[in-house]
Motif scaffolding. Structure first.
Motif, mmCIF file in Angstrom:
data_model
loop_
_atom_site.group_PDB
_atom_site.id
_atom_site.type_symbol
_atom_site.label_atom_id
_atom_site.label_comp_id
_atom_site.label_asym_id
_atom_site.label_seq_id
_atom_site.Cartn_x
_atom_site.Cartn_y
_atom_site.Cartn_z
ATOM 1 N N ALA A 69 0.901 -1.138 0.015
ATOM 2 C CA ALA A 69 -0.129 -0.064 -0.059
ATOM 3 C C ALA A 69 0.861 1.279 -0.122
ATOM 4 O O ALA A 69 2.033 1.253 -0.349
ATOM 5 N N CYS A 70 0.470 2.593 0.457
ATOM 6 C CA CYS A 70 0.976 3.480 0.706
ATOM 7 C C CYS A 70 2.430 3.362 1.053
ATOM 8 O O CYS A 70 3.358 3.952 0.363
ATOM 9 N N GLU A 74 6.903 4.885 -0.312
ATOM 10 C CA GLU A 74 8.022 5.544 0.542
ATOM 11 C C GLU A 74 9.314 4.220 0.455
ATOM 12 O O GLU A 74 10.292 4.921 0.464
ATOM 13 N N PRO A 142 -4.322 3.591 10.875
ATOM 14 C CA PRO A 142 -5.822 4.173 10.757
ATOM 15 C C PRO A 142 -6.927 3.389 10.462
ATOM 16 O O PRO A 142 -8.093 3.589 10.593
ATOM 17 N N CYS A 166 3.086 6.861 9.362
ATOM 18 C CA CYS A 166 2.049 6.704 8.516
ATOM 19 C C CYS A 166 2.291 7.679 7.298
ATOM 20 O O CYS A 166 1.507 8.631 7.346
ATOM 21 N N PRO A 167 3.015 7.304 6.166
ATOM 22 C CA PRO A 167 4.090 6.304 6.537
ATOM 23 C C PRO A 167 5.469 6.603 6.949
ATOM 24 O O PRO A 167 5.584 7.857 7.080
ATOM 25 N N ARG A 169 8.933 7.877 7.222
ATOM 26 C CA ARG A 169 10.184 8.581 6.176
ATOM 27 C C ARG A 169 11.128 7.643 5.848
ATOM 28 O O ARG A 169 11.245 6.723 6.502
#
Lengths: 233, 557
Positions: A69-70, A74, A142, A166-167, A169
């Motif tokens: 996911a997100c 990163e 979340p 979230c996310p 770094r």
């Protein structure tokens, strides 16, 4: 040795001896890397084999190219320019789990994906390590209250290092990976976790209402994962 | 608006518009009631007249874009709402409400009229539990097949246990694994859900005939993390805004606008002009980050190249992210919008921020030149992408495709221009379209859109620099607790990096939405994959998937 002695530039015959002398005497950073420190002046080292193996493992980690996911965005930033995880001996993403040592779990795990992730993890050769990236792999993040969300990666596979955020770094992920390397090099193993969600054969499940209902849809030999949502944190 | 295309503007204003009563007359006896949604008139129709009503609206009134299907459950009934628009003028909207009774929730499927209804209705069946008569393939889409209950229905118990199968895919070369019986020469190949080319957790079941794709079935739901439920559990004012960032996580900020736009229409909130400029600038920078990623991963798919082009793309994405980090304080999940404005002003010292942004914009033409050298001018890439994955414009419309996918097929549709919001209609920029309909055109559209975004950002920077000091209001006055009126409904869409991102909200008088529905552009765009890939080679299918640029977080929500 005199201070105006300039190795490499003056006559060739002295260079070899000068280099060796410099190594033995420990002069100049160039000759005193960590590696050199470990090796000393002789070409031989004495160490325990498993200690050596741990050091090797920590210094050459093959990551699994695994995006969920997100956080995977990163993670891609961590692999590429500017952050470049490769500098920390951990940068080669492998597409096949059979070639990977470390799996970074970058994102929310939902009911449909958890069995797949378990399968991918099982396909990795031992010894294998897991870095949980982001809040979702810690607790569901979340999305914790979602009807479909597994409350953390630890419910399915054991996790060595958690990186919160979230996310997180890229710097945080690099730190997490560095910590993992440190642990591996020190020979620390991950704590054994009790995993509530395991793959099992459908025929092995308790014959309760849900299982009875699904009995004619699912083959007895099929692997299934049973979610007891009310028991999860 | 650009001065280059005056004829088109005239054409668009010439799209015939019918009044609400005229449409009611057109639909005749099928209408059993009228409702008023904030965005459009709504007609309540009989559940067995869906196809007739929609085809009348499509062929006679020109509503050719089925934007979204919302399903919801009331105390006494189920309801499916079909949100219709026109591709030529998306400000003309109409909603068709289909109520069905609680005991036997069956209504007619819209799939024969609009192909896109296929997946939308499967989702409605999956999450809410409405069944659709005449649907070709009504099964679960987001949740596993063995799931018990429908999670967005009223009596769903979230604590009940569930069993999810992991079907063992036997060796595809074995005899019994041939799709279509013993005699056929086809082979089933699973691509994903863990595969480097699927851009996340997409599972594509393909049936291969030799190296060609005979049949293809995208299987989604591996990232269905209950975004709609999360939004229904949050309060309007603060608790919902963090979630939109996580829908399309490659270009986050335009998503926030989708929620802001819907909620601001619902609660009748004004946004100061200064905040609109900030929003426009942020969204366009964010769109650029999304397109850079799309570009670099597309090259990754087509070349299998994890070094050069990917690194170039990430380099520029990193620059844009840095600017956005200065603006919002976050690298990815900006959470910058608030209802009625934005959360804070430009970072101080402003000159430094302007300078940094201008530097980025100045370097951009050269960077794009590099991309054109590396990617679009490359013969290998052209061989792989030109005339592969062809999506004719009629088919794109049929599937409700929007964004770069539609514009790559020559459909001139961009909500930033056609249904203006923010500060877009005050600025000078163009909508990019390409007529190739293939993978290459979609790539070109994205690359050219980066230039347009840069134009917009540049103009915003100029505006912000000159803006009078005493007029820099970043938020209008919004009540601490928002409670929109009971039973008001709104569907509003914005153009995010992937296309038309819509949000439907129904308020029930409390501070939380009673129904929150997300219309995701990727969801509709991904539906076109079978049209593009059937009959093509497998690698072309992978290229098509890359050119669709789906983000699974948004497909599955």
């Amino acid at each position: 040795m005199s201070s105006d002695n300039r190795p490499f530039i003056t006559d060739d015959s002295k260079v070899l001896t000068d280099t060796r002398d410099a190594r033995m005497a420990g002069q100049g950073d160039r000759f005193n890397s960590k590696l050199r420190e470990a090796f000393g002046s002789s070409p031989f080292i004495l160490t325990k084999f498993d200690k050596f193996m741990n050091w090797v493992r920590g210094s050459s980690m093959f990551m699994l190219q695994f995006g969920i996911a997100c956080c995977s965005i990163e993670m891609m930033h961590t692999y590429s320019v500017k952050h470049d995880l490769d500098r920390f001996h951990a940068g080669v993403p492998r597409a096949s789990p059979r070639q990977a040592d470390v799996i970074i779990v970058p994102g929310t795990i939902v009911s449909k994906f958890a069995p797949r992730m378990k399968r991918v993890y099982d396909q990795m050769p031992e010894p294998k390590f897991v870095v949980g990236m982001g809040s979702c792999t810690i607790s569901g993040g979340p999305f914790q209250e979602g009807y479909n969300v597994v409350k953390g990666a630890e419910e399915v596979i054991p996790v060595d290092i958690h990186v919160p955020g979230c996310p997180p770094r890229p710097e945080a992920l690099v730190y997490g990976v560095a910590k993992l390397q440190e642990r591996i090099a020190n020979g620390e193993s991950s704590p054994v976790t009790v995993k509530p969600y395991e793959l099992e054969q459908f025929s092995d499940l308790d014959r309760d209402e849900v299982v009875q209902k699904l009995a004619d849809q699912i083959d007895e030999d099929d692997l299934v994962m049973r979610y007891n949502w009310s028991d999860s944190p | 608006m650009s001065l280059e295309r005056p004829d088109e503007r005239e054409e668009e204003t010439a799209v015939e518009e019918r009044s609400a009563d005229e449409i009611g007359e057109l639909l005749g006896d099928n209408v059993i009631g009228r409702e008023e949604h904030i965005n459009a008139p709504a007609y309540v129709i009989r559940p067995d007249a869906v196809q007739e009503t929609l085809s009348t609206l499509k062929s006679e009134a020109g509503y050719d874009h089925l934007s979204c299907v919302t399903a919801q459950e009331y105390e006494d009934r189920y309801e499916s709402i079909y949100h219709l628009k026109k591709y030529d003028d998306p400000t003309q909207e109409v909603s068709v409400v289909v109520p069905t009774d609680r005991e036997n929730p069956v209504s007619e499927s819209a799939e024969p009229v609009f192909r896109t209804a296929d997946w939308h209705e499967r989702e409605a069946y999956d999450l809410v539990g409405i069944e659709y008569d005449d649907h070709p393939d009504l099964r679960r889409i987001l949740l596993p097949d063995t799931w018990q209950g429908h999670p967005l229905s009223r009596d769903y118990d979230q604590n009940r246990p569930q069993v999810v199968t992991l079907r063992e895919h036997a060796n595809p070369l074995q005899e019994d694994y041939k799709a279509g019986g013993q005699d056929s020469d086809t082979m089933l190949l699973n691509i994903g859900p863990h595969h480097p080319a699927t851009h996340g957790v997409l599972h594509v079941e393909t049936v291969l005939d030799g190296e060609q794709v005979a049949n293809i079935d995208p299987d989604i739901g591996y990232l269905h993390r209950c975004e709609e439920q999360m939004c229904q559990n949050g309060t309007y004012r603060h608790q919902i805004m963090p979630y939109p960032d996580r829908w399309d996580y490659t270009a986050n900020m335009p998503n926030e606008w989708a929620y802001a736009r819907a909620a601001e229409a619902l609660a009748d909130i004004d946004v100061p002009e200064y905040a609109q400029v900030l929003r426009t600038m942020g969204s366009e920078l964010s769109r650029m980050t999304g397109h850079f990623l799309a570009l670099s991963t597309f090259a990754l798919d087509v070349y299998g190249d994890f070094s050069a082009i990917f690194m170039y793309g990430m380099r520029d994405r990193e620059k844009a992210q840095n600017i956005l980090e200065d603006l919002t304080g976050q690298r990815m999940m900006y959470n910058y919008f608030r209802l009625g404005g934005v959360v804070w002003d430009l970072p101080e010292p402003r000159e430094e921020f302007f300078e940094k942004t201008r530097d980025f914009l100045e370097d951009l033409p050269q960077a794009l030149e590099e991309y054109h050298d590396l990617i679009s001018a490359n013969e290998i890439l052209q061989m792989r992408t030109v005339d592969t994955g062809v999506l004719p414009p009629e088919v794109a419309k049929e599937y409700g495709a929007t964004g770069p996918v539609a514009r790559g097929s020559g459909v001139d549709y961009d909500l930033r221009r056609d249904d203006p919001y923010g500060y877009y209609d005050e600025l000078d920029w163009d909508v990019v379209t390409e007529d190739g309909c293939d993978n290459y055109s979609r790539l070109l559209v994205r690359m050219r859109e980066v230039e347009e975004s840069a134009k917009i950002v540049g103009q915003c920077i100029d505006l912000l620099e000159e803006w009078p000091e005493d007029d820099r209001t970043i938020q209008s006055n919004v009540p601490r607790t928002l409670k929109p009126d009971d039973d008001t409904e709104v569907y509003r869409a914005v153009e995010n990096a992937k296309g038309e991102l819509g949000v439907y909200i129904r308020a029930d008088g409390t501070d939380k939405p009673a129904r929150f529905k997300i219309r995701s552009p990727c969801f509709s765009n991904l539906q076109t994959l079978p049209e593009m890939s059937t009959g093509e080679y497998v690698p072309d299918m992978i290229a098509s998937l890359g050119s669709l640029d789906v983000v699974l977080g948004e497909v599955d929500r």
